[in-house]
Design a protein around this motif. Structure first.
Motif, mmCIF file in Angstrom:
data_model
loop_
_atom_site.group_PDB
_atom_site.id
_atom_site.type_symbol
_atom_site.label_atom_id
_atom_site.label_comp_id
_atom_site.label_asym_id
_atom_site.label_seq_id
_atom_site.Cartn_x
_atom_site.Cartn_y
_atom_site.Cartn_z
ATOM 1 N N CYS A 130 -3.223 6.489 3.450
ATOM 2 C CA CYS A 130 -2.618 5.815 4.075
ATOM 3 C C CYS A 130 -1.541 6.213 4.501
ATOM 4 O O CYS A 130 -0.073 6.585 3.886
ATOM 5 N N CYS B 66 1.520 3.219 2.766
ATOM 6 C CA CYS B 66 2.130 3.318 1.040
ATOM 7 C C CYS B 66 1.232 4.786 0.361
ATOM 8 O O CYS B 66 1.012 4.674 -0.890
ATOM 9 N N CYS C 57 -1.682 -1.606 0.490
ATOM 10 C CA CYS C 57 -1.109 -2.483 0.867
ATOM 11 C C CYS C 57 -2.041 -2.718 2.062
ATOM 12 O O CYS C 57 -1.365 -3.400 2.535
ATOM 13 N N CYS D 213 -6.820 -0.163 3.774
ATOM 14 C CA CYS D 213 -6.164 0.484 2.524
ATOM 15 C C CYS D 213 -6.208 -0.904 1.207
ATOM 16 O O CYS D 213 -5.929 -1.042 1.129
HETATM 17 ZN ZN LIG Z 1 -1.369 1.760 2.057
#
Ligand SMILES: [Zn+2]
Length: 250
Positions: free
Chosen positions: A22, A25, A56, A53
């Motif tokens: 990701c 994050c 997040c 994700c």
């Molecule tokens: Zn993420």
């Protein structure tokens, strides 16, 4: 439209794919939203997974073509026709989202032939207009300071701009974090970044599978943009859900 014998589609084995964590994050735990081939241009019939994700909520294509492997997906006329007269209405609408223009230093990322900047200069002749675009050979207006380059290669000095804009650019990036960080670095204290991206929570994105896969590598939402803002030292001031600049077809 299917590819013709002159432009054969890439087989899955010819794709240069990469798996990425990701961008927001760093997590590597996702759920798959859907899979889709390149139904926009049929460059390949590989079904690209669009994942979300779990930590997040960022939505992105994974695995995806590498940056180099992306070139066939933008082949031909993809970047042409962005400055025709029919776009003038779009430029006027874009201006509605900017603070009053006077004598600011304004940078447009992905400025194409510079027509939006020219439009802004028509409204505020005192502006200092800068444009960058990796795919445009140049702009037709000597008042615009143009670089044919990606933003990250430009190396503008710290705190160069009062205002930075990017219209339908950030959904095409391979590293949005690097771009948010660079925009933050080159903005003056109190400066603004105004940008348009696709909305991962819209019907168009979520249910109509309307994202331009795999060219739309990242699909954003308000919580995700708030998170990017926090991470890179911005204050997210205003989110507008508006399809007048680019309609639901993209
Ligand atoms: Zn993420």
């Amino acid at each position: 439209m299917k590819s013709t014998p002159d432009h054969p589609a890439l087989a899955a084995g010819e794709l240069e794919l990469e798996h990425v964590r990701c961008d927001l994050c760093g997590a590597d735990e996702t759920r798959e939203r859907y899979k889709k081939p390149d139904t926009g241009r049929w460059t390949s019939d590989f079904e690209f997974p669009v994942v979300e994700c779990l930590r997040c909520g960022l939505v992105y294509v994974n695995p995806r073509p590498t940056e180099r492997g992306m070139a066939p997906f933008y082949a031909g006329d993809y970047h042409e026709g962005r400055d025709s007269a029919q776009h003038e209405k779009r430029y006027a609408r874009q201006l509605e989202f900017l603070p009053p223009l006077l004598t600011q230093q304004l940078l447009d990322i992905g400025c194409a032939r510079g027509d939006f900047l020219r439009h802004a200069l028509g409204r505020a002749p005192g502006l200092q207009a800068f444009g960058v675009d990796a795919y445009s050979p140049g702009v037709g207006d000597p008042r615009i300071d143009f670089q044919q380059s990606s933003l990250l290669e430009c190396r503008f000095p710290v705190a160069s701009f009062d205002l930075v804009t990017a219209w339908a650019v950030f959904e095409h990036l391979h590293q949005p974090s690097a771009y948010f960080a660079e925009v933050r670095r080159i903005l003056k204290p109190g400066g603004s970044f105004v940008f348009l991206v696709t909305n991962a929570q819209s019907l168009w994105s979520r249910r109509a599978f309307g994202e331009d896969i795999p060219r739309h590598t990242f699909h954003y939402s308000e919580p995700v943009l708030r998170h990017y803002a926090r991470k890179h030292g911005f204050l997210l001031q205003r989110v507008c859900f508006d399809d007048r600049i680019f309609d639901g077809r993209g």
